[in-house]
Motif scaffolding. Structure first.
Motif, PDB file in Angstrom:
ATOM      1  N   ARG A   1       2.062  13.280   1.794  1.00  0.00           N
ATOM      2  CA  ARG A   1       0.898  13.485   1.285  1.00  0.00           C
ATOM      3  C   ARG A   1       1.016  14.387  -0.133  1.00  0.00           C
TER       4      ARG A   1
ATOM      5  N   LEU B   1       2.923  13.385  -2.635  1.00  0.00           N
ATOM      6  CA  LEU B   1       3.198  12.476  -3.658  1.00  0.00           C
ATOM      7  C   LEU B   1       2.226  11.543  -4.099  1.00  0.00           C
TER       8      LEU B   1
ATOM      9  N   HIS C   1       0.849  -1.518   0.057  1.00  0.00           N
ATOM     10  CA  HIS C   1       0.113  -0.046  -0.054  1.00  0.00           C
ATOM     11  C   HIS C   1       0.794   1.554   0.033  1.00  0.00           C
TER      12      HIS C   1
ATOM     13  N   TRP D   1      13.699  11.297   4.322  1.00  0.00           N
ATOM     14  CA  TRP D   1      14.163  10.799   5.855  1.00  0.00           C
ATOM     15  C   TRP D   1      14.267   9.387   5.938  1.00  0.00           C
TER      16      TRP D   1
ATOM     17  N   SER E   1       0.232   3.630   3.250  1.00  0.00           N
ATOM     18  CA  SER E   1       0.959   3.198   4.500  1.00  0.00           C
ATOM     19  C   SER E   1       2.267   2.919   4.571  1.00  0.00           C
ATOM     20  N   THR E   2       2.976   3.146   3.192  1.00  0.00           N
ATOM     21  CA  THR E   2       4.397   2.581   3.283  1.00  0.00           C
ATOM     22  C   THR E   2       5.587   3.760   3.795  1.00  0.00           C
ATOM     23  N   LEU E   3       5.076   5.024   3.924  1.00  0.00           N
ATOM     24  CA  LEU E   3       5.842   6.040   4.211  1.00  0.00           C
ATOM     25  C   LEU E   3       5.147   6.848   5.464  1.00  0.00           C
ATOM     26  N   ASN E   4       6.047   6.960   6.568  1.00  0.00           N
ATOM     27  CA  ASN E   4       5.499   7.949   7.643  1.00  0.00           C
ATOM     28  C   ASN E   4       5.010   9.320   7.265  1.00  0.00           C
ATOM     29  N   PRO E   5       3.729   9.429   7.369  1.00  0.00           N
ATOM     30  CA  PRO E   5       3.231  10.787   7.053  1.00  0.00           C
ATOM     31  C   PRO E   5       3.891  11.982   7.590  1.00  0.00           C
ATOM     32  N   SER E   6       4.405  11.749   9.163  1.00  0.00           N
ATOM     33  CA  SER E   6       4.909  12.775   9.761  1.00  0.00           C
ATOM     34  C   SER E   6       6.270  13.214   9.352  1.00  0.00           C
ATOM     35  N   HIS E   7       7.095  12.376   8.471  1.00  0.00           N
ATOM     36  CA  HIS E   7       8.410  12.674   8.226  1.00  0.00           C
ATOM     37  C   HIS E   7       8.520  13.139   6.508  1.00  0.00           C
TER      38      HIS E   7
END
Lengths: 285, 689
Positions: B500, B502, B446, B459, B449-455
């Protein structure tokens, strides 16, 4: 609808920067800032000392040129006491909530991330605390450890941390199954790192709203403790205590009880409106 | 000439949002004749679902029909009152949504929900309604209709729920049935039976269909005429055979070049992805909406507003100024990719690997024997260096469980899994050495969910470089992040963006860059493109193939998409309910002798070419629950070629068909060899290996 918005166009600015978009949040911020400003500048406002008694005013404590908002039953200036009282409440409430957040987030992260026995122990203990009526819990605690600023903070932490922990635990349970956590594990990150760097920042949306709400609740709590005589020890001004001292005269001099009540009410309203505004903004994303 | 059942003229639909008015449909005109099956294809965001919602009058508070008309049986729905619309919705138009679970009320029995339809629309009595409902359930081939009437939605499987929803839609006896991606999210064998059902019911009830899908193969199976939408505009419309044989619009051609073709693989033809990504209708300037991604773009011709629909044949319309000048359409792409030689020394050896989950808590298991779910049962196979091993199977086949064991996110219950010399089956990632962890990296399914939305997206790449000590010092890390981003064809500045900002395809590229930060020996790709649009899918697959080749990485590719696996895999393992059914070199898997399950899977694959004839093998029901598994062959319950009792009683023998091709089946090899290829064509276009 969301699929129509091109991903490269713009990044929505952070919640705090978008605050002006919500009228509700602006009113809330206004109310809170009003009290914060007064409390900050209290020593330089040319107020009468909050504990100084004007014996001449005791017989006629109504608002006058000498005392703009009148005096309390002991002849102390209401305006000064209200503003100095704001100082108390605006120090104790944020400190207490921050401390509660520190404890609550830690417990929630541990329970949510590790699950199993850790979760069972933390969650059951939380349930025990949450099953007490909050006020009863405060009264029992403060009555036992004695009223002081530190003890009020300890009581708030004990009463609020389980609730905060429960929110964080729920968010973490959802987040930890996300692929970015697996990706972090595949980099050999430690559990502490994953909890603090990968998970906690993603909880901030719901937590910011809850923080504002909790500031409001805590303000009320401090007021109630003051009213029950379990607040800060006299003679320092404390809104709850002011209401309590005025109850005997409420039919004769209603302003003595009404003014601190209104002050408390407006500050709590400010925190609640701010929370509502933040929630509205986060839903609008 | 008969009047069309549904005529849409110059339709424009807009949404009001926080950022102002956003158009979702720019300009769509189409006519659907009574009894016709009309397909609407396009990628996400092109406005096809909005079109269906506009026909249903369900645009919501934010949506608005800004221009045009929708005429159903002579009645203009745009100007109809809410009461009139309600009458139309119930009796003349019905809709089947993508999520059958969301279309059914979980608190009511299936029977009550079905009975509501005749009671509300045909003033039927409860007894009559029950009869009608039971008869309709029988028509959609639901086993035991009377029993199912008393069940709740959660007691039905996904395919059964979709049958109930179709039955509910047909109970109103609508003139027009809208189907919005009704089989997306279903397993391929279930999808095939639902599509058969749609075709069968269409013949029986004479219902006109508007079938919406992103899947060209599905459209080829059920539609007479097809319209292609892009960015809110209808760009091409043609009879289904003509559209697939001689598409005129560059976008349609691009879509067809993006999907795997039967009989080809990475060694004979590469995908030709469409550059860029789907732009929203609001973003485009004057002229052709496809211009920014079009290889045939000519300034002065394509950027003059607006492009009209030209007639390219009797029933063929195309919105392209240059369609006459375009070169003739070649189905087989000339582009080929370099590929690694097959074979090589084994890197990953899996032997008798098992994984089961205990269902009960420790306290319950004191009192009764705990139920265990077997997710992986006795898996044995080998992945060779520099090759691509594909694991194929439907949901519940245990392929993701295997991926998690391989990555160390879970531990096996027994068996062995060796990477090189190291035994890793029961070593979780926290107990593996840094080199072992770096050696196996993963690209997840997915993109959301593969990337942390906060960073920022750079990173995790930088972090991985530091953790694997692949680069030291800030300068070196920065340079390496830039190089990795370049490897996945992303501009270096993208590292400062938040996830978000991307698109899905860009996020998967970041995930690939992250996975390659530690120079892995083995890349584990778990359905890396299944959540992406077709045109983006092709680009990501090409990228993976290229990097895999350049770096000499071994890849374990997990997918449910057989056509895609055919394209990229060197070796294939077909799994069903945690067991290996068939394993071997890709060429051998996709040609006879087949395992009966592989044969059924292949025959269910929706092929985006109406000329390809597929053998029709349909599986009954759906995969059983993994809790009470049959003692013998896992597939016995659904196998169309079941021999008899032996299949249920005894585990099937592993039959060696040569060259490492293993089939687990009781049917003798000679008999399996006699089976014909699943695919045949009316023309000699497709050659089977």
């Amino acid at each position: 609808m969301s699929e129509l918005i091109h991903s490269e166009e713009r990044a929505p600015p952070s919640l705090i920067r978008r605050l002006p978009q919500s009228r509700v949040a602006l009113v809330g911020i206004g109310l809170v800032l009003f009290w914060v400003t007064l409390a900050l500048f209290a020593p330089w406002l040319g107020l009468q000392p909050p504990n100084a008694q004007d014996y001449a005013a005791i017989a006629q404590p109504k608002p006058s040129a000498a005392h703009l908002l009148g005096t309390d039953p002991l002849g102390r200036d209401m305006l000064s006491r209200l503003i100095w009282g704001a100082r108390t409440v605006l120090t104790v409430a944020p400190l207490a909530v921050l401390a509660a957040y520190l404890v609550g987030c830690t417990l929630g992260l541990l329970a949510g991330y590790y699950g199993g026995l850790v979760d069972a122990v933390i969650s059951r203990l939380s349930d025990v605390i949450l099953s007490f009526p909050v006020i009863v819990l405060y009264v029992i605690l403060i009555a036992n450890i004695g009223p002081s600023m530190l003890n009020i903070i300890v009581a708030v932490v004990l009463a609020s941390a389980p609730g905060i922990g429960r929110i964080v635990r729920g968010l973490v349970l959802e987040l930890k199954s996300q692929d970015f956590v697996a990706a972090a594990l595949l980099r050999r990150e430690t559990a502490l790192y994953i909890m603090v760097v990968e998970l906690l920042p993603n909880c901030r949306g719901p937590l910011i709203t809850d923080f504002c709400l909790r500031l409001g609740y805590t303000t009320i709590t401090i007021g109630i403790l003051g009213f029950l005589g379990l607040g800060l020890p006299p003679p320092d001004p404390d809104w709850g205590g002011m209401v309590q001292q005025a109850t005997a005269m409420i039919t004769v001099w209603p302003h003595m009880a009404l003014l601190p009540s209104a002050a408390l009410c407006s500050l709590v309203l400010g925190f609640n409106l701010l929370a509502d505004g933040l929630r509205e903004l986060s839903l609008r994303e | 000439m008969t009047a069309p059942l549904l005529a849409i003229k110059d339709l424009r639909v807009e949404y009001r949002g926080a950022g102002g008015v956003v158009p979702a449909i720019m300009d769509v005109s189409l006519a659907i004749m009574p009894g016709e099956s009309f397909g609407l294809v396009g990628e996400s965001g092109c406005g096809k679902s909005t079109l269906a919602m506009a026909v249903m009058g369900h645009l919501g508070l934010a949506g608005r029909i800004a221009r045009g008309e929708i005429v159903l049986e002579g009645q203009n729905l745009v100007r109809a009152s809410e009461a009139e619309l309600r009458r139309v919705r119930g009796r003349r138009v019905a809709m089947v949504y993508q999520e059958p679970g969301a279309a059914l009320n979980p608190t009511m029995t299936v029977g009550r929900q079905l009975m509501e339809v005749p009671i509300a629309h045909q003033d039927a009595s409860a007894v009559e309604a029950r009869l009608l409902a039971a008869r309709m359930l029988a028509d959609v081939h639901m086993p035991d209709p009377d029993l199912v009437l008393g069940r709740y939605p959660h007691q039905l499987s996904g395919g059964q729920k979709q049958r109930v929803v179709i039955a509910m839609a047909l109970l109103a006896n609508p003139a027009l049935l809208l189907l919005d991606e009704p089989t997306t999210g279903l397993d391929v064998t279930v999808e095939a039976t639902v599509l058969d059902l749609v075709n069968e019911l269409r013949g029986k009830y004479g219902t006109t269909l508007l079938y919406i899908s992103h899947n060209l193969g599905v459209i080829a199976k059920v539609c007479d005429r097809v319209a292609v939408m892009y960015a809110g505009e209808l760009v091409e419309e043609a009879p289904v055979g003509e559209l697939f044989a001689s598409p005129c619009h560059p976008y349609t051609r691009g879509l067809l070049a993006c999907v795997p073709r039967i009989g080809q693989d990475k060694r004979t033809a590469a995908f030709v992805p469409i550059p860029g990504q789907v732009a929203p209708p609001s973003a485009h300037a004057a002229g052709c909406v496809f211009a920014p991604r079009c290889g045939q773009f000519r300034a002065g011709i394509c950027d003059r507003a607006p492009i009209a629909l030209h007639s390219a044949g009797e029933a063929h319309r195309v919105r392209c100024e240059r369609w006459r000048e375009l070169p003739p359409f070649e189905r087989a792409s000339a582009a080929t990719a370099a590929v690694a030689a097959r074979g090589g020394s084994p890197l990953l050896a899996v032997e008798h690997l098992c994984k089961s989950y205990e269902m009960a808590s420790p306290i319950v298991s004191l009192f009764r024997h705990p139920l265990s779910v077997v997710a992986n049962d006795d898996l044995s196979f080998v992945a060779r260096r520099g090759n691509i091993l594909a694991l194929v199977g439907e949901s519940g086949s245990g392929k993701s469980t295997f991926a998690r064991i391989l990555a160390g996110l879970q531990s096996a219950s027994s068996g062995s899994l060796r990477l090189g010399e190291a035994e890793l089956a029961m070593v979780p990632v926290s107990r593996r050495t840094a080199a072992q962890v770096a050696a196996i990296q993963m690209v997840f399914q997915h993109p959301e969910s593969t990337l942390n939305p906060s960073h920022s997206v750079g990173w995790p790449i930088a972090r991985a470089l530091k953790k694997f000590a692949a680069a030291r010092g800030r300068r070196a890390v920065d340079a390496r992040v830039g190089a990795l981003l370049e490897m996945v064809r992303l501009p270096s500045v993208i590292r400062f963006r938040k996830p978000r900002q991307l698109s899905g395809g860009q996020k998967q590229r970041i995930a690939i860059a992250r996975a390659f930060a530690g120079n892995p020996e083995l890349l584990l790709a778990d359905e890396p493109v299944s959540a992406l649009d077709v045109s983006v899918q092709a680009a990501i697959i090409n990228l993976l193939l290229q990097i895999q080749l350049e770096q000499g990485t071994t890849m374990v590719f997990i997918s449910h998409d057989l056509a895609l696996v055919r394209h990229i895999a060197d070796h294939v393992v077909v799994m069903y309910l945690g067991k290996v059914m068939e394993a071997g070199p890709a060429d051998a898997i996709f040609a006879p002798p087949y395992h009966p399950y592989t044969e059924a899977l292949l025959s269910a694959v929706p092929v985006p070419d109406p000329r390809v004839q597929q053998k029709r093998i349909r599986l009954e029901g759906e995969a059983p629950s993994p809790i009470n598994l049959p003692k013998g062959c896992r597939f016995a319950g659904r196998c169309p070629r079941k021999l008899g009792e032996i299949c249920e009683r005894e585990a099937p023998p592993l039959r060696d068909a040569g060259a490492g091709h293993i089939i687990a089946c009781h049917i003798p090899l000679e008999e399996l060899r006699r089976v014909e290829s699943v695919f045949a064509t009316s023309e000699s276009v497709v050659a089977q290996p």
